[in-house]
Design a protein around this motif. Structure first.
Motif, PDB file in Angstrom:
ATOM      1  N   LYS A  49       0.836  -1.203   0.000  1.00  0.00           N
ATOM      2  CA  LYS A  49       0.000   0.000   0.000  1.00  0.00           C
ATOM      3  C   LYS A  49       0.871   1.254   0.000  1.00  0.00           C
ATOM      4  CE  LYS A  49      -3.729   2.269   2.579  1.00  0.00           C
ATOM      5  NZ  LYS A  49      -4.620   2.184   3.767  1.00  0.00           N
ATOM      6  N   THR A  50       1.930   1.244   0.807  1.00  0.00           N
ATOM      7  CA  THR A  50       2.834   2.393   0.850  1.00  0.00           C
ATOM      8  C   THR A  50       3.569   2.547  -0.472  1.00  0.00           C
ATOM      9  OG1 THR A  50       3.151   2.105   3.227  1.00  0.00           O
ATOM     10  CG2 THR A  50       4.768   3.461   2.074  1.00  0.00           C
ATOM     11  N   LEU A  51       3.947   1.417  -1.078  1.00  0.00           N
ATOM     12  CA  LEU A  51       4.624   1.478  -2.376  1.00  0.00           C
ATOM     13  C   LEU A  51       3.736   2.156  -3.412  1.00  0.00           C
ATOM     14  CD1 LEU A  51       6.975   0.802  -4.222  1.00  0.00           C
ATOM     15  CD2 LEU A  51       5.973  -1.467  -4.564  1.00  0.00           C
ATOM     16  N   GLN A  52       2.441   1.825  -3.403  1.00  0.00           N
ATOM     17  CA  GLN A  52       1.526   2.447  -4.346  1.00  0.00           C
ATOM     18  C   GLN A  52       1.420   3.953  -4.100  1.00  0.00           C
ATOM     19  OE1 GLN A  52       0.282   0.880  -7.012  1.00  0.00           O
ATOM     20  NE2 GLN A  52       1.453  -0.908  -6.288  1.00  0.00           N
ATOM     21  N   THR A  53       1.499   4.333  -2.821  1.00  0.00           N
ATOM     22  CA  THR A  53       1.497   5.760  -2.487  1.00  0.00           C
ATOM     23  C   THR A  53       2.747   6.439  -3.047  1.00  0.00           C
ATOM     24  OG1 THR A  53       0.257   5.357  -0.449  1.00  0.00           O
ATOM     25  CG2 THR A  53       1.442   7.444  -0.601  1.00  0.00           C
ATOM     26  N   LEU A  54       3.896   5.769  -2.936  1.00  0.00           N
ATOM     27  CA  LEU A  54       5.134   6.325  -3.488  1.00  0.00           C
ATOM     28  C   LEU A  54       5.049   6.455  -5.008  1.00  0.00           C
ATOM     29  CD1 LEU A  54       7.880   4.490  -1.387  1.00  0.00           C
ATOM     30  CD2 LEU A  54       7.287   6.911  -1.318  1.00  0.00           C
ATOM     31  N   TYR A  55       4.395   5.499  -5.646  1.00  0.00           N
ATOM     32  CA  TYR A  55       4.204   5.592  -7.094  1.00  0.00           C
ATOM     33  C   TYR A  55       3.395   6.836  -7.448  1.00  0.00           C
ATOM     34  CZ  TYR A  55       5.902   0.820  -7.946  1.00  0.00           C
ATOM     35  OH  TYR A  55       6.672  -0.307  -8.056  1.00  0.00           O
ATOM     36  N   ALA A  56       2.413   7.149  -6.614  1.00  0.00           N
ATOM     37  CA  ALA A  56       1.588   8.326  -6.864  1.00  0.00           C
ATOM     38  C   ALA A  56       2.387   9.611  -6.647  1.00  0.00           C
ATOM     39  CB  ALA A  56       0.363   8.312  -5.950  1.00  0.00           C
ATOM     40  N   ILE A  57       3.281   9.582  -5.656  1.00  0.00           N
ATOM     41  CA  ILE A  57       4.101  10.759  -5.364  1.00  0.00           C
ATOM     42  C   ILE A  57       5.180  10.931  -6.424  1.00  0.00           C
ATOM     43  CG2 ILE A  57       5.725  11.791  -3.718  1.00  0.00           C
ATOM     44  CD1 ILE A  57       4.268  10.259  -1.498  1.00  0.00           C
ATOM     45  N   LEU A 133       5.403  14.537   2.372  1.00  0.00           N
ATOM     46  CA  LEU A 133       4.962  13.873   3.603  1.00  0.00           C
ATOM     47  C   LEU A 133       3.447  13.859   3.741  1.00  0.00           C
ATOM     48  CD1 LEU A 133       7.403  14.790   6.511  1.00  0.00           C
ATOM     49  CD2 LEU A 133       7.230  12.684   5.205  1.00  0.00           C
ATOM     50  N   GLN A 134       2.795  14.895   3.261  1.00  0.00           N
ATOM     51  CA  GLN A 134       1.332  14.943   3.371  1.00  0.00           C
ATOM     52  C   GLN A 134       0.691  13.797   2.588  1.00  0.00           C
ATOM     53  OE1 GLN A 134      -0.398  18.723   2.297  1.00  0.00           O
ATOM     54  NE2 GLN A 134      -2.056  18.424   3.761  1.00  0.00           N
ATOM     55  N   LYS A 135       1.226  13.517   1.413  1.00  0.00           N
ATOM     56  CA  LYS A 135       0.711  12.403   0.613  1.00  0.00           C
ATOM     57  C   LYS A 135       1.087  11.063   1.247  1.00  0.00           C
ATOM     58  CE  LYS A 135       0.800  14.897  -3.792  1.00  0.00           C
ATOM     59  NZ  LYS A 135       1.440  14.996  -5.131  1.00  0.00           N
ATOM     60  N   LEU A 136       2.279  11.012   1.840  1.00  0.00           N
ATOM     61  CA  LEU A 136       2.749   9.762   2.442  1.00  0.00           C
ATOM     62  C   LEU A 136       1.980   9.417   3.716  1.00  0.00           C
ATOM     63  CD1 LEU A 136       4.994   7.502   2.383  1.00  0.00           C
ATOM     64  CD2 LEU A 136       6.265   8.987   3.947  1.00  0.00           C
ATOM     65  N   LEU A 137       1.749  10.413   4.574  1.00  0.00           N
ATOM     66  CA  LEU A 137       1.181  10.177   5.905  1.00  0.00           C
ATOM     67  C   LEU A 137      -0.318  10.411   5.993  1.00  0.00           C
ATOM     68  CD1 LEU A 137       3.954  11.898   8.072  1.00  0.00           C
ATOM     69  CD2 LEU A 137       3.761   9.478   7.459  1.00  0.00           C
ATOM     70  N   GLY A 138      -0.890  11.095   5.030  1.00  0.00           N
ATOM     71  CA  GLY A 138      -2.326  11.383   5.105  1.00  0.00           C
ATOM     72  C   GLY A 138      -2.640  12.319   6.266  1.00  0.00           C
ATOM     73  N   ASP A 139      -3.706  12.025   7.013  1.00  0.00           N
ATOM     74  CA  ASP A 139      -4.127  12.880   8.125  1.00  0.00           C
ATOM     75  C   ASP A 139      -3.082  12.963   9.232  1.00  0.00           C
ATOM     76  OD1 ASP A 139      -6.487  13.496   6.877  1.00  0.00           O
ATOM     77  OD2 ASP A 139      -7.675  12.003   7.957  1.00  0.00           O
ATOM     78  N   ASP A 140      -2.249  11.934   9.368  1.00  0.00           N
ATOM     79  CA  ASP A 140      -1.223  11.948  10.415  1.00  0.00           C
ATOM     80  C   ASP A 140      -0.222  13.080  10.225  1.00  0.00           C
ATOM     81  OD1 ASP A 140      -2.274   9.853  11.792  1.00  0.00           O
ATOM     82  OD2 ASP A 140      -0.858   8.355  11.071  1.00  0.00           O
TER      83      ASP A 140
END
Length: 508
Positions: A49-57, A133-140
């Motif tokens: 899931k995190t890898l897919q987020t990195l692909y988006a970033i 970081l905002q895209k990586l961590l979301g609301d956190d």
């Protein structure tokens, strides 16, 4: 390329061996379990899931050749290569992902680091790092506050988590940026835990300022220096020997993964031999290795090192290395006097480094290796040395097969920090594979330790410029980060602190 700026605590002293961390090395390796199955390991669903987020970033990652190069201590190491010519690939990026939480441990974009001399403004640095970081961590991401990482420059931004209005010291992201993108992200040990806010107890009654001062005083250590830079004479000093974190209520010390506290052994009585060895050429260096140090050369020849820049050598230093490309054997001399040698294995890469004197499949125990180190060292001790202590946390020139011992001479029962000897012992064979003589001769008498100011006065001076800060940290027990945060006082152990124990003034 100028090396990217990272905090020292991110990568603990593997730099002493001038090797590259495993996950930055060009060669790849497959996960053992995957090798047995004949296929590459698959990421856990959280890591995927995190890898897919990195692909988006960073969409360019999708167009690279991805390999899982390792799964160690619960962290997947991923390597991304891009084609530059038919049959030729080059490193694009490296990523570390937590197998359990999926959290990012580290990210390095080699392509962007090539552009790092293009320094960004404060506004650009904050914008680029925050967007990542905002895209990586979301609301956190809302839990983190940004601060400058390097004084006067904005090539990296540190984001520290806050709970109940105070910082979480070991939950941080250091984001390196240039004018166009993010170059790297390093995390501290607490960040990959992704701990829920409910775990953080609200601060209650904590130690008073006076109690904190008293605790700091108990951690002040008196040491000597045989050569003070400003005067060239011996000096009596106070330094703070702390893990960096104190329980905010009890004052108990906590360890983090980046703690670098010295822990000296009991006093060791010795009989110094004062033996000195001299060589003036490579052939004589070979003779010393074989006849004095019993090193098996097996036809290996030495030659004078002509590659190390003069500015990287000490005054009067000459280095001899084994011929060929392996560089297995090195001899160090100063004005023809032998000051040390190093013998490395035929295959000793960054992944062979260890830091705890805990060897796999060792044939010798720590105590047996220490005895061999002492037997070897005593003939070469300066005649003034009558007692030694070992810094049991200092590991120098480490390898996976050698015990490392850093011995310090004592004067009047006090450690002399620049009268050090290093001896490394192979845990399989008992052979001495490293010896370094860092002994500094004093040019004047040592100050009387009775003239030192009190530890309490030293503690007050320390806290005057470096106040203790209340916050949270994730402690380390048995080399494992604990998921339950503790309320602590953070004690500054990063900035260099040395106090003249006689005058009470800080050394500059």
């Amino acid at each position: 390329m100028k090396h990217k700026k990272k905090l020292a605590s991110t990568f603990f002293i593997a730099s002493l061996l001038a090797t590259t961390p495993l996950w930055l090395q060009p060669q790849t390796m497959t996960v053992q379990a995957a090798t047995n199955q004949g296929q590459e390991a698959k990421l856990s669903s959280a890591a995927e899931k995190t890898l897919q987020t990195l692909y988006a970033i960073q969409p360019e990652l999708k167009n690279t050749d991805k390999k899982i190069t390792g799964l160690k201590n619960g962290v997947y190491e991923l390597r991304f290569d891009k084609g530059i010519a038919p049959g030729k690939m080059e490193l694009y990026a490296m990523v570390g992902l937590d197998a359990t939480t999926g959290a990012l441990h580290r990210y390095e974009n080699e392509q962007e680091m090539q552009k790092q001399n293009n320094q960004p403004s404060e506004a650009v640095a904050k914008q680029k790092s925050a967007a990542f970081l905002q895209k990586l961590l979301g609301d956190d991401f809302k839990k983190y506050k940004a601060t400058q990482t390097t004084k006067g420059e904005w090539d990296a931004v540190t984001y520290t988590r806050h709970e109940h209005g105070v910082p979480v010291f070991t939950d941080r992201y250091v984001v390196g940026v240039n004018n166009t993108s993010v170059m790297y992200v390093n995390t501290f040990e607490g960040a990959p835990l992704r701990a829920d806010s409910s775990l953080f107890a609200k601060p209650g009654k904590v130690m008073s300022k006076e109690e904190v001062t008293g605790k700091i005083a108990s951690l002040m250590e008196l040491t000597y220096s045989a050569h003070k830079k400003e005067t060239g004479k011996p000096a009596l000093k106070y330094s703070l020997e702390s893990t960096g974190y104190l329980d905010a209520v009890t004052g108990e010390e906590f360890e983090s993964a980046s703690s670098l506290k010295s822990r000296y052994s009991d006093v060791i009585a010795v009989k110094p031999g004062g033996k000195k060895l001299t060589v003036s050429n490579a052939d004589e260096a070979v003779k010393v290795l074989t006849e004095q140090f019993q090193i098996k050369m097996d036809g290996i020849e030495l030659e004078r090192d002509a590659h190390t820049p003069a500015e990287m050598k000490g005054e009067g230093e000459t280095i001899y290395r084994s011929k060929g490309r392996d560089g297995r054997i090195t001899v160090y001399t100063n004005n023809n006097e032998v000051t040390g040698f190093q013998v490395r294995g035929k295959v000793e890469m960054g992944n062979a480094i260890q830091h705890g004197n805990k060897l796999a499949n060792a044939q010798l125990s720590y105590e047996q290796a220490k005895e061999k180190a002492m037997q070897f060292l005593q003939p070469y001790l300066d005649v003034s040395v009558k007692e030694l202590k070992i810094d049991q946390t200092k590991i120098m020139m480490p390898s996976a097969t050698a015990y490392s011992f850093s011995f310090y001479a004592l004067h009047d029962g006090v450690v002399v920090t620049d009268q050090q000897y290093l001896v490394n012992v192979d845990g399989q064979t008992g052979e001495i594979v490293n010896f370094m003589d860092y002994f500094t001769k004093p040019t004047a008498p040592f100050p009387d330790k009775k003239t030192a100011i009190s530890k309490e006065a030293a503690a007050k001076q320390f806290l005057k410029d470096r106040p203790a800060v209340l916050g949270y940290m994730f402690p380390v027990q048995n080399e494992k980060v604990q998921a339950k945060p503790s309320l602590v006082y953070s004690i500054d152990t990063v900035s260099y602190f040395l106090l003249d124990a006689v005058t009470g003034k800080s050394f500059k």
